[in-house]
Design an enzyme around this catalytic site. Structure first.
Site, mmCIF file in Angstrom:
data_model
loop_
_atom_site.group_PDB
_atom_site.id
_atom_site.type_symbol
_atom_site.label_atom_id
_atom_site.label_comp_id
_atom_site.label_asym_id
_atom_site.label_seq_id
_atom_site.Cartn_x
_atom_site.Cartn_y
_atom_site.Cartn_z
ATOM 1 N N GLU A 100 -8.343 -3.573 -16.145
ATOM 2 C CA GLU A 100 -8.321 -2.147 -16.425
ATOM 3 C C GLU A 100 -9.465 -1.446 -15.713
ATOM 4 O OE1 GLU A 100 -6.236 -2.104 -20.819
ATOM 5 O OE2 GLU A 100 -8.405 -2.111 -20.722
ATOM 6 N N CYS A 354 -16.321 2.425 -24.208
ATOM 7 C CA CYS A 354 -17.198 1.278 -24.008
ATOM 8 C C CYS A 354 -16.878 0.151 -24.987
ATOM 9 C CB CYS A 354 -18.654 1.723 -24.181
ATOM 10 S SG CYS A 354 -19.846 0.405 -23.925
#
Length: 381
Positions: A100, A354
């Site tokens: 990703e 994150c």
């Protein structure tokens, strides 16, 4: 199949820089043509062959047909966050694995410089992956639950930027996606060399490499990647807590890590970015802030406090309260005079924030009005 078992007959990405330079040199073709090929693919990301590259010698076309593909990875899906500031890209690799990358859109004018809005306007940062999975096993990170599967080639790293350029003009690149960049060091250095040359022309000052603290990589970093930003995922002010939440920290004792960072800063004169994920009751108390302040008081550093992103049932951690985050920041700034920011979260609704990258993507692209954010680059001045 694993990356190392790719069939030798399979054609390589034109962005595998060392390989294409070697093949051109062996064939007696000037390497000056290679950036022209890269520019063509960047401008024509859906091209299936390289016959359309203008003005190459005949021998170059023959070599390209035989040994190279425009890209070896495929953009298979993209999801937009509801506020449209973030796009998560799912990219399939030649070996059957997936990674990703995340495009984050910012508005420079929302940052401050000398108390006034910064000049400029809209721009985008790309968060790239360097590995499929990760060996580090950080307990607060979804990627760590995948284990390690394979290193990306330099071409596969660069192709993330090629795919992302279809969605936005990328100005900054951060190696904060899947994987530990320092554990794929040669490909990291090669990819950044391409990013900073023609046709991408990214400034090294706008590239950031994040590491959990791989000391031998930090020791080489300034010599191999001058002016590139170094970010360290510290996440705790003492070795015991680091080892509890980051098992790999056992191999990189905090004292040795801080010595390596001091040597790096003495040589490079660069600011070091410290990433610190805020985990409720684990590392977010005032005593931890004082410990961190004392640890960093001899450094030129920026601390980025990161609110923990829930990863479902994958861990027992909780997000620190806003009150604890503010107290923590107040200690670092007020007592130790350390520049401290709180990361603005982007892409949580598409698991693009994150610590959330784990190769999963919503089936539908969500729509909504854009809310543009400021970047840490703007906040740190």
């Amino acid at each position: 199949m694993a990356s190392s078992s790719r069939a030798t007959s399979s054609r390589r990405s034109v962005f595998d820089a060392a390989y294409i330079r070697s093949e051109f040199s062996a064939a007696g073709i000037s390497g000056h043509f290679i950036p022209l090929i890269w520019k063509y693919v960047l401008q024509n990301p859906r091209c299936s062959d390289l016959d359309g590259v203008p003005s190459l010698p005949a021998a170059a076309y023959a070599l390209l047909r035989q040994k190279f593909r425009p890209t070896t990875s495929t953009l298979t899906a993209a999801a937009d966050s509801k506020d449209r500031t973030t796009t998560k890209l799912l990219i399939s690799l030649q070996n059957g694995e997936s990674v990703e990358a995340v495009v984050m859109r910012y508005d420079t004018r929302l940052g401050k410089y000398d108390g006034k809005p910064r000049p400029g306007g809209l721009r985008s940062t790309l968060c790239v992956s360097s590995q499929v999975g990760c060996k580090m096993g950080c307990r607060f990170c979804a990627t760590g639950t995948m284990g390690f599967k394979s290193n990306l080639s330099s071409g596969e790293i660069i192709e993330q930027l090629v795919h992302a350029s279809r969605y936005s003009q990328i100005r900054n690149v951060v190696f904060m996606g899947m994987g530990e960049p320092m554990n794929n060091y040669n490909a990291l250095v090669e990819a950044i060399g391409v990013f900073t040359g023609s046709p991408f022309q990214l400034s090294p000052k706008r590239i950031t490499v994040s590491t959990v603290g791989i000391i031998h990589g930090i020791n080489k970093f300034n010599a191999d990647l001058p002016k590139v930003n170094l970010a360290v995922s510290l996440h705790a002010p003492d070795q015991d807590i680091r080892c509890q939440i980051m098992p790999a920290a056992r191999a990189f004792p905090l004292v040795k890590l801080m010595n390596a960072l001091q040597s790096y800063q003495n040589e490079s004169k660069q600011t070091i970015f410290i990433e610190y994920i805020m985990l409720d009751g684990v590392n977010d108390q005032e005593e931890h802030a004082h410990q961190l302040g004392k640890l960093l008081e001899t450094f030129k550093a920026v601390v980025n406090l990161i609110p923990f992103n829930p990863i479902g049932s994958l861990s027992n951690f909780k997000t620190s309260s806003d009150q604890n985050v503010k107290k923590f920041q107040k200690v670092l700034k007020g007592i130790y005079h350390i520049r401290t920011t709180v990361r603005q979260q982007m892409g949580q609704d598409i698991a693009g924030a994150c610590g959330q990258l784990v190769v999963s993507l919503p089936d539908e692209r969500s729509a909504g009005g854009a809310t543009l954010l400021s970047d840490i680059e703007d906040l740190r001045i």
